[in-house]
Every structure is written in C-alpha cells, then in structure tokens.
Design a protein around this motif. Structure first.
Motif, mmCIF file in Angstrom:
data_model
loop_
_atom_site.group_PDB
_atom_site.id
_atom_site.type_symbol
_atom_site.label_atom_id
_atom_site.label_comp_id
_atom_site.label_asym_id
_atom_site.label_seq_id
_atom_site.Cartn_x
_atom_site.Cartn_y
_atom_site.Cartn_z
ATOM 1 N N ASP A 102 47.583 40.843 33.069
ATOM 2 C CA ASP A 102 46.779 39.681 33.433
ATOM 3 C C ASP A 102 45.361 39.809 32.887
ATOM 4 O O ASP A 102 44.812 40.925 32.842
ATOM 5 C CB ASP A 102 46.701 39.546 34.955
ATOM 6 N N PRO A 103 44.731 38.717 32.502
ATOM 7 C CA PRO A 103 43.361 38.805 31.985
ATOM 8 C C PRO A 103 42.348 39.281 33.024
ATOM 9 O O PRO A 103 41.290 39.789 32.654
ATOM 10 C CB PRO A 103 43.059 37.367 31.538
ATOM 11 N N LEU A 104 42.655 39.142 34.308
ATOM 12 C CA LEU A 104 41.725 39.580 35.344
ATOM 13 C C LEU A 104 41.769 41.087 35.580
ATOM 14 O O LEU A 104 40.894 41.640 36.254
ATOM 15 C CB LEU A 104 42.028 38.866 36.673
ATOM 16 N N VAL A 105 42.781 41.759 35.044
ATOM 17 C CA VAL A 105 42.969 43.188 35.311
ATOM 18 C C VAL A 105 41.988 44.012 34.489
ATOM 19 O O VAL A 105 41.904 43.857 33.266
ATOM 20 C CB VAL A 105 44.410 43.611 34.975
ATOM 21 N N PRO A 106 41.229 44.913 35.118
ATOM 22 C CA PRO A 106 40.316 45.771 34.359
ATOM 23 C C PRO A 106 41.096 46.782 33.513
ATOM 24 O O PRO A 106 42.111 47.330 33.950
ATOM 25 C CB PRO A 106 39.491 46.478 35.448
ATOM 26 N N THR A 107 40.619 47.028 32.304
ATOM 27 C CA THR A 107 41.295 47.955 31.407
ATOM 28 C C THR A 107 40.999 49.411 31.753
ATOM 29 O O THR A 107 41.888 50.270 31.660
ATOM 30 C CB THR A 107 40.870 47.681 29.950
ATOM 31 N N LEU A 124 56.768 56.111 20.416
ATOM 32 C CA LEU A 124 57.223 54.879 21.066
ATOM 33 C C LEU A 124 56.286 53.726 20.718
ATOM 34 O O LEU A 124 55.100 53.776 21.043
ATOM 35 C CB LEU A 124 57.266 55.069 22.581
ATOM 36 N N PRO A 125 56.767 52.679 20.071
ATOM 37 C CA PRO A 125 55.907 51.499 19.857
ATOM 38 C C PRO A 125 55.610 50.822 21.193
ATOM 39 O O PRO A 125 56.506 50.630 22.015
ATOM 40 C CB PRO A 125 56.760 50.596 18.954
ATOM 41 N N VAL A 126 54.355 50.472 21.405
ATOM 42 C CA VAL A 126 53.938 49.792 22.633
ATOM 43 C C VAL A 126 53.250 48.490 22.237
ATOM 44 O O VAL A 126 52.389 48.479 21.353
ATOM 45 C CB VAL A 126 52.981 50.664 23.469
ATOM 46 N N SER A 127 53.632 47.402 22.877
ATOM 47 C CA SER A 127 52.988 46.113 22.615
ATOM 48 C C SER A 127 52.375 45.588 23.908
ATOM 49 O O SER A 127 52.909 45.805 24.997
ATOM 50 C CB SER A 127 53.986 45.101 22.055
ATOM 51 N N PHE A 128 51.237 44.910 23.759
ATOM 52 C CA PHE A 128 50.511 44.350 24.908
ATOM 53 C C PHE A 128 50.393 42.844 24.725
ATOM 54 O O PHE A 128 50.159 42.357 23.619
ATOM 55 C CB PHE A 128 49.099 44.935 24.999
ATOM 56 N N SER A 129 50.536 42.124 25.811
ATOM 57 C CA SER A 129 50.222 40.700 25.792
ATOM 58 C C SER A 129 49.297 40.398 26.962
ATOM 59 O O SER A 129 49.479 40.929 28.053
ATOM 60 C CB SER A 129 51.488 39.842 25.900
ATOM 61 N N THR A 130 48.279 39.599 26.702
ATOM 62 C CA THR A 130 47.377 39.136 27.751
ATOM 63 C C THR A 130 47.244 37.630 27.588
ATOM 64 O O THR A 130 46.737 37.156 26.571
ATOM 65 C CB THR A 130 46.000 39.806 27.639
ATOM 66 N N GLU A 131 47.754 36.911 28.556
ATOM 67 C CA GLU A 131 47.740 35.463 28.484
ATOM 68 C C GLU A 131 47.006 34.913 29.693
ATOM 69 O O GLU A 131 46.458 35.659 30.509
ATOM 70 C CB GLU A 131 49.174 34.935 28.430
ATOM 71 N N GLY A 132 47.024 33.601 29.820
ATOM 72 C CA GLY A 132 46.372 32.968 30.953
ATOM 73 C C GLY A 132 47.132 33.189 32.245
ATOM 74 O O GLY A 132 48.119 33.931 32.306
ATOM 75 N N LEU A 133 46.664 32.549 33.266
ATOM 76 C CA LEU A 133 47.261 32.650 34.590
ATOM 77 C C LEU A 133 48.764 32.386 34.515
ATOM 78 O O LEU A 133 49.195 31.405 33.919
ATOM 79 C CB LEU A 133 46.615 31.622 35.517
ATOM 80 N N GLY A 134 49.567 33.273 35.106
ATOM 81 C CA GLY A 134 51.018 33.104 35.122
ATOM 82 C C GLY A 134 51.725 33.670 33.917
ATOM 83 O O GLY A 134 52.965 33.754 33.907
ATOM 84 N N GLY A 135 50.986 34.079 32.886
ATOM 85 C CA GLY A 135 51.622 34.547 31.669
ATOM 86 C C GLY A 135 52.413 35.830 31.844
ATOM 87 O O GLY A 135 53.508 35.980 31.295
ATOM 88 N N ALA A 136 51.884 36.774 32.620
ATOM 89 C CA ALA A 136 52.566 38.055 32.793
ATOM 90 C C ALA A 136 53.891 37.862 33.530
ATOM 91 O O ALA A 136 54.923 38.419 33.136
ATOM 92 C CB ALA A 136 51.663 39.021 33.564
ATOM 93 N N CYS A 150 49.623 42.849 37.050
ATOM 94 C CA CYS A 150 49.251 41.460 37.294
ATOM 95 C C CYS A 150 48.965 41.172 38.761
ATOM 96 O O CYS A 150 49.298 41.953 39.651
ATOM 97 C CB CYS A 150 50.377 40.540 36.819
ATOM 98 N N LEU A 151 48.336 40.021 38.975
ATOM 99 C CA LEU A 151 48.221 39.412 40.289
ATOM 100 C C LEU A 151 49.498 38.634 40.576
ATOM 101 O O LEU A 151 50.091 38.049 39.667
ATOM 102 C CB LEU A 151 47.043 38.438 40.323
ATOM 103 N N LEU A 152 49.922 38.638 41.834
ATOM 104 C CA LEU A 152 51.083 37.852 42.238
ATOM 105 C C LEU A 152 50.674 37.028 43.446
ATOM 106 O O LEU A 152 50.628 37.534 44.568
ATOM 107 C CB LEU A 152 52.267 38.766 42.561
ATOM 108 N N LEU A 153 50.314 35.767 43.176
ATOM 109 C CA LEU A 153 49.808 34.892 44.229
ATOM 110 C C LEU A 153 50.722 33.671 44.369
ATOM 111 O O LEU A 153 51.244 33.175 43.375
ATOM 112 C CB LEU A 153 48.381 34.433 43.884
ATOM 113 N N PRO A 154 50.947 33.206 45.608
ATOM 114 C CA PRO A 154 50.374 33.696 46.867
ATOM 115 C C PRO A 154 51.135 34.879 47.457
ATOM 116 O O PRO A 154 50.677 35.514 48.397
ATOM 117 C CB PRO A 154 50.483 32.465 47.775
#
Length: 298
Positions: A102-107, A124-136, A150-154
C-alpha cells in the motif's frame, strides 16, 4: 548455444581477460592451451571480428574485444541466474515473489526484512507493486501478488488471512496559510465541511468505499505524492501518515490540526501482511512472512 555463440566460448573469453593469457586460462579451465586458442579463433571467425590483437608477444584485447568481454560477463551472469531460478523451482521455490505494498505503508521498517530475504534467496526475482487505495487487495485476489503489506478497512475480508505487523498514525494536516490552520481550537465537523478534503481513492472504483470523510467537497487522488503536493500548496486538508509529514510539520511547511471527535484511532491504523486463504504461500513468501512477524508483529 546463442545463435552461433556458445556460453563456453564466452566463458573462455572472460577467463582470458581475467587471467591475462591463454595459458593461464587453460590451466584454470583444465584445458590445453591449443583448445583455448581454437575456441577464440572459432569465436572470431563466426563473428567476423578480431577479439585479440596478436601483433605483440602476448595477445591483447582489441577495442571491440574489451566491449565484448563486458557483454560476455552480462550474458554469463544472466545464464547463471537462469540456472539458479530453474534449480530453485526444481526444489519447490517460487520462480518469482510478487509483493503488493500500500502507498501508505512506510518502507523503512520493511528494509531489513527484505535485505534478509535477498541474502537468503539471492537468485529469487522479487517484484513490487504500489498502487492506489485497494490495489494491494485487488492484486492478491487476482493472483498477481502472493503477499501484500496493506491496510484492510473496515475489516479483514473473509477470503484473506491477515497478520498485524505495525501501526501508522494518521495526522490531519493543512498548509499553514489555509483557513483551518488559523483556528485556535479543535476543528468541528461544520468547520471541515466547507473546505476541500484531499482524499485517496481506488483508481478502479473511485466512487467506492471511502473512510474518514468529513467534507462535502472532495478532491480525489490515486497518487500519494501528488496529493502531498496539493496539500503543501494549500488546496485542502487531509490525513497523512505521520512518517511522511513529521519533518514537514517540524519545518513549518504543514500544520497539524486538532479535530473534535476524530474517528481515526489515536494509536494508528494497523498494517497487515496478507495473503489469500485459498492459496498456499511458497517457501520464500512463508519465510518473509515469518521474518516480518518476528521483526514487526504487533
């Protein structure tokens, strides 16, 4: 074989460059010097170029040869990684580990765990994606990510297994020149209602669920950095992760607001490590999850 090339020819070329002579390369590769010379001659004949200048007592790499040695190193390294990934897959390791964050998560809190992952599974290849709300969450459900931070709300969805890792405090902030910054008391719901609130939205469903809305005037953003630009420019107010705005508040570029009856938990929102309930994690994903829980679990 790569076209008319072989990895063995490239390996011979690099070994000669590293050790300085055909004879030294032969000793290192346990071959006769004549076999080394033949490998180089075949390479030069097939490519139609001179890799070595043979005018002196010792063959020297030509200008083209020096460039080709560098390219040969890249090809050999790529081939080694190819073999390592294949060997890992034979042993049950994922061919790739896809993470959604999630974009709100501190690195910063994640870095040491990811450094340990790289040391334990170096190929091991590692890929990261950071998208908007709900993307993860969306990537987990589509199968394009194995593990999400990620955040999981509510609440945690029934199809997801979630492990609490950390909390992030969300601070209501505004530019110092904004009218809300001039209040000398906690802002009420009526104070907030008439001012633009800068809201992070799901790019796929922008009109979907939103949390913490206090204004009738919403500007929606997908990109957290873009929202921060508008916040600093005084276009509105919003809640931001403390780790992103603490230095800006200290520098006077932003002002923290006090909100009356603020629904945001003062202890912060929970960041989870999450995965699909119906999809088993691979060895590297399981390993990373355990390390994250050990280092960060709340």
């Amino acid at each position: 074989m790569i076209g008319s090339l072989t990895l063995d020819q490239l390996r011979v070329l690099v070994t000669i460059a590293d050790l300085g002579s055909f004879s030294a390369a032969g000793r290192h590769l346990l071959r006769a010097q004549s076999a080394i010379s033949q490998a180089v001659a075949t390479l030069e004949a097939l490519q139609g170029i001179a890799v070595f200048d043979r005018q002196g007592r010792r063959p020297q790499l030509t200008e083209t040869g020096r460039v080709l040695v560098d390219q040969a190193r890249l090809v050999l390294a790529s081939a080694a990684r190819f073999e390592a990934v294949a060997a890992g897959a034979r042993g049950g390791l994922e061919p790739e580990l896809a993470l959604a964050i999630d974009p709100l998560v501190p690195t910063a809190p994640l870095i040491e765990s990811l450094r340990a992952l790289n040391a334990t599974f170096p190929d091991l290849p590692v890929s990261f994606s950071t998208e908007g709300l709900g993307g993860a969450l969306r990537r987990l459900r589509s199968g394009s990510a194995a593990l999400a931070i990620c955040l999981l709300l509510p609440a945690v969805p029934e199809d997801i297994v979630a492990h609490p890792l950390m909390r992030i405090r969300m601070l209501p902030v505004v530019a110092p020149g904004h009218p809300l910054a001039l209040l000398d008391r906690p802002a009420t719901a009526s104070d907030l209602e008439s001012h633009v609130q800068l809201v992070l939205s799901d790019p796929v469903a922008p009109a979907g669920a939103n949390y913490g809305l206090s204004s009738a005037r919403l500007w929606r953003f997908v990109d957290l950095a873009r929202r921060l630009d508008f916040l600093l420019a005084g276009f509105g107010w919003c809640r931001m992760p403390e780790h992103l705005v603490a230095s800006l508040i200290a520098a006077g570029q932003l002002k923290a607001l006090q909100l009356q009856d603020d629904p945001t938990p003062p202890e912060g929102l929970v960041i989870h490590a999450a995965h699909r309930r119906d999809r088993a994690l691979g060895p590297a994903a399981r390993w990373l999850l355990e390390v994250l829980q050990q280092r960060l679990g709340v």
